[in-house]
Design an enzyme around this catalytic site. Structure first.
Site, short mmCIF file in Angstrom:
data_model
loop_
_atom_site.label_atom_id
_atom_site.label_comp_id
_atom_site.label_asym_id
_atom_site.label_seq_id
_atom_site.Cartn_x
_atom_site.Cartn_y
_atom_site.Cartn_z
N GLU A 1 22.86 -29.35 40.16
CA GLU A 1 21.87 -29.98 39.27
C GLU A 1 22.06 -31.49 39.25
O GLU A 1 23.19 -31.97 39.13
CB GLU A 1 22.05 -29.40 37.87
CG GLU A 1 20.78 -29.21 37.12
CD GLU A 1 19.87 -28.16 37.72
OE1 GLU A 1 18.94 -28.52 38.46
OE2 GLU A 1 20.09 -26.96 37.44
N HIS A 2 20.96 -32.20 39.36
CA HIS A 2 20.97 -33.67 39.41
C HIS A 2 21.80 -34.18 40.59
O HIS A 2 22.46 -35.21 40.50
CB HIS A 2 21.47 -34.26 38.08
CG HIS A 2 20.48 -34.05 36.97
ND1 HIS A 2 19.40 -34.88 36.77
CD2 HIS A 2 20.37 -33.07 36.04
CE1 HIS A 2 18.69 -34.44 35.75
NE2 HIS A 2 19.25 -33.33 35.30
N SER B 1 -8.90 -25.33 34.87
CA SER B 1 -7.66 -24.57 34.68
C SER B 1 -7.86 -23.50 33.61
O SER B 1 -8.29 -23.80 32.49
CB SER B 1 -6.52 -25.50 34.25
OG SER B 1 -5.43 -24.71 33.79
N GLY C 1 10.76 -25.82 32.43
CA GLY C 1 11.70 -26.34 33.43
C GLY C 1 11.79 -25.44 34.65
O GLY C 1 12.78 -25.48 35.38
N SER D 1 9.49 -25.55 37.00
CA SER D 1 8.72 -26.27 38.02
C SER D 1 7.26 -25.87 38.15
O SER D 1 6.76 -25.64 39.25
CB SER D 1 9.39 -26.16 39.39
OG SER D 1 10.59 -26.82 39.36
N SER D 2 6.58 -25.80 37.01
CA SER D 2 5.15 -25.54 37.10
C SER D 2 4.44 -26.69 37.82
O SER D 2 3.52 -26.47 38.60
CB SER D 2 4.55 -25.30 35.72
OG SER D 2 4.85 -26.37 34.87
N GLU E 1 4.50 -37.01 42.94
CA GLU E 1 5.17 -36.97 41.63
C GLU E 1 5.81 -38.33 41.32
O GLU E 1 5.68 -38.86 40.23
CB GLU E 1 6.23 -35.87 41.66
CG GLU E 1 6.99 -35.70 40.38
CD GLU E 1 6.47 -34.59 39.49
OE1 GLU E 1 6.03 -33.56 40.00
OE2 GLU E 1 6.49 -34.78 38.26
N ASP F 1 12.58 -29.31 43.72
CA ASP F 1 11.58 -28.39 43.18
C ASP F 1 10.48 -28.11 44.20
O ASP F 1 10.09 -26.96 44.43
CB ASP F 1 10.95 -28.96 41.90
CG ASP F 1 11.99 -29.31 40.86
OD1 ASP F 1 13.15 -28.92 41.03
OD2 ASP F 1 11.63 -29.98 39.88
C1 GLA Z 1 14.09 -31.87 37.93
C2 GLA Z 1 13.70 -32.65 39.18
C3 GLA Z 1 14.53 -32.23 40.38
C4 GLA Z 1 16.02 -32.24 40.07
C5 GLA Z 1 16.29 -31.51 38.75
C6 GLA Z 1 17.73 -31.66 38.33
O1 GLA Z 1 13.74 -30.53 38.08
O2 GLA Z 1 12.33 -32.48 39.46
O3 GLA Z 1 14.24 -33.06 41.49
O4 GLA Z 1 16.52 -33.53 40.05
O5 GLA Z 1 15.47 -31.99 37.71
O6 GLA Z 1 18.58 -31.03 39.22
#
Ligand code: GLA
Length: 387
Positions: free
Chosen positions: A33-34, A67, A126, A128-129, A162, A174
């Site tokens: 993550e990150h 939508s 969180g 990723s929609s 994005e 994502d």
């Molecule tokens: C969000 C971002 C990703 C990633 C995560 C953290 O989902 O869109 O690119 O950085 O946070 O891991």
């Protein structure tokens, strides 16, 4: 789903002749993550939930968007040759951003299109929609206009949109997970060079459970962008003493050796997370290949602690969900997933413990926060497809 979208399409645009229905998935990240904007590794998988879209080319250059999730917004109109920059904040900035990003690559839309979408990822969870909507749009554009791009390009174009149209400085994870997803597999991606490998997610006697905290704290984008710039500054400081391209190039030992080059305590912690999380991710994938789920779970737990204490992207509600999960025998690992500041946790739970997990976590969460958590047993799906 297909019928529902086609029905609405016909209602709005007279008929649904020649209309195709497409799907692109959301994702959950298991570990890493990150790290994706720090040249590190990630280990996400595509879900079977995501965004569906019915679309057809038009004779003129108009763009019509509808939508089923935001029916009150009604039918929104733009023009294919007037995408300019994101205007008011409505959901069409995602598809429009992708169209704009295609044009930047020299793929101009020769005419407009009508599009009706429906997403079944809980909003703000969180999962990723937005990336799924971006990949969906790119996939539709490629199909309708014959643009010569690969699925990896679809991910890159989505990320570009994005970053530059919607002002969210996200990494590639994502969009990559959505565009390149593979049923029953997680994707071990090196974000330094986009090399990747599929890893079958075989969890004998256990399942991946996503728990939705149902909270999304405001200022997520600005806090995210801030973390990213802290890492960039830390990298520039380290580059004065060691030859690296990204924080992902460092081992833990190298980081400890050189960290004094970073001029601020907060930035040391941010960079530490990026370095250690990357190494944890590499180790976790090895553990999975060796069938060592226990170690995989321990690394997930360590990931959470690091995101909570060093990277500071967790929040009270998420910490409650994770702490409660950790108390339950049969929980192999549990951590926050995604960008942070709310959203979901991801846990690996033994089959026989799943009911207890849901009951106990739900009860404690409600007692402590007054909110009701939601649970989803993850099914890992494919990347985008036509229905
Ligand atoms: C969000 C971002 C990703 C990633 C995560 C953290 O989902 O869109 O690119 O950085 O946070 O891991």
């Amino acid at each position: 789903m297909k019928e529902k979208l086609l029905k609405k399409f016909a209602e709005l645009f007279g008929d649904a002749d020649g209309v195709k229905v497409y799907f692109a998935p959301g994702r959950v990240n298991l570990i890493g993550e990150h790290t994706d904007y720090n040249g590190g590794h990630v280990f996400p998988c595509a879900l079977t939930i995501g965004t569906y879209g019915a679309a057809r080319k038009r004779q003129d250059n108009k763009l019509h968007f509808y939508s089923l999730n935001f029916e009150r917004a009604g039918l929104l109109e733009s023009a294919a040759d007037d995408l300019g920059e994101a205007k008011e904040s409505d959901w069409t900035n995602y598809p429009k951003g992708v169209m704009w990003a295609f044009a930047k690559r020299g793929f101009e839309m020769p005419c407009g299109m009508d599009m009706v979408i429906f997403g079944n990822i809980p909003n703000g969870s969180g999962l990723s929609s937005s990336a799924s909507l971006e990949v969906l749009t790119g996939y539709i554009l490629r199909d309708l206009y014959g643009f010569d791009v690969t699925n990896v390009d679809l991910a890159l174009i989505g990320q570009y949109a994005e970053n530059n149209y919607n002002g969210m400085n996200c990494g590639i994870m994502d969009q990559f997970a959505s565009a390149m997803g593979k049923k029953d597999n997680a994707i071990f991606l090196d974000t330094a060079d986009l090399s990747y490998e599929y890893a079958p997610l075989v969890l004998e006697g256990a399942k991946v459970v996503v728990t939705n905290s149902k909270v999304k704290h405001s200022l997520v984008n600005s806090a995210y962008n801030q973390r990213r710039s802290e890492c960039e500054t830390a990298l520039a400081e380290l580059q004065k003493v060691v030859d690296i391209k990204g924080l992902g190039d460092l081992s833990e030992e190298e980081f400890e050796k050189h960290k004094s080059a970073i001029g601020d305590e907060v930035r040391v912690r941010r960079a530490k997370h990026a370095v250690y999380e990357n190494q944890r991710t590499i180790r976790a994938v090895k553990a999975l290949k060796n069938n060592d789920i226990k170690l995989f779970g321990e690394l997930m737990n360590a990931s959470h602690v690091s995101l909570r204490d060093d990277y500071e992207v967790s929040c009270e509600e998420i910490d409650i969900l994770v702490d409660e999960a950790w108390k339950i025998p049969g929980v192999i690992g549990s951590r926050i997933t995604g960008g942070g500041f709310g959203g979901c946790t991801v846990s690996i739970v033994k089959d026989e413990a799943i009911d207890t997990f849901k009951e106990q976590v739900e009860k404690a969460y409600e007692e402590k926060t007054g909110k009701t958590a939601e649970f989803y047993i993850v099914e890992i799906g494919d990347g985008p497809y036509i229905l």
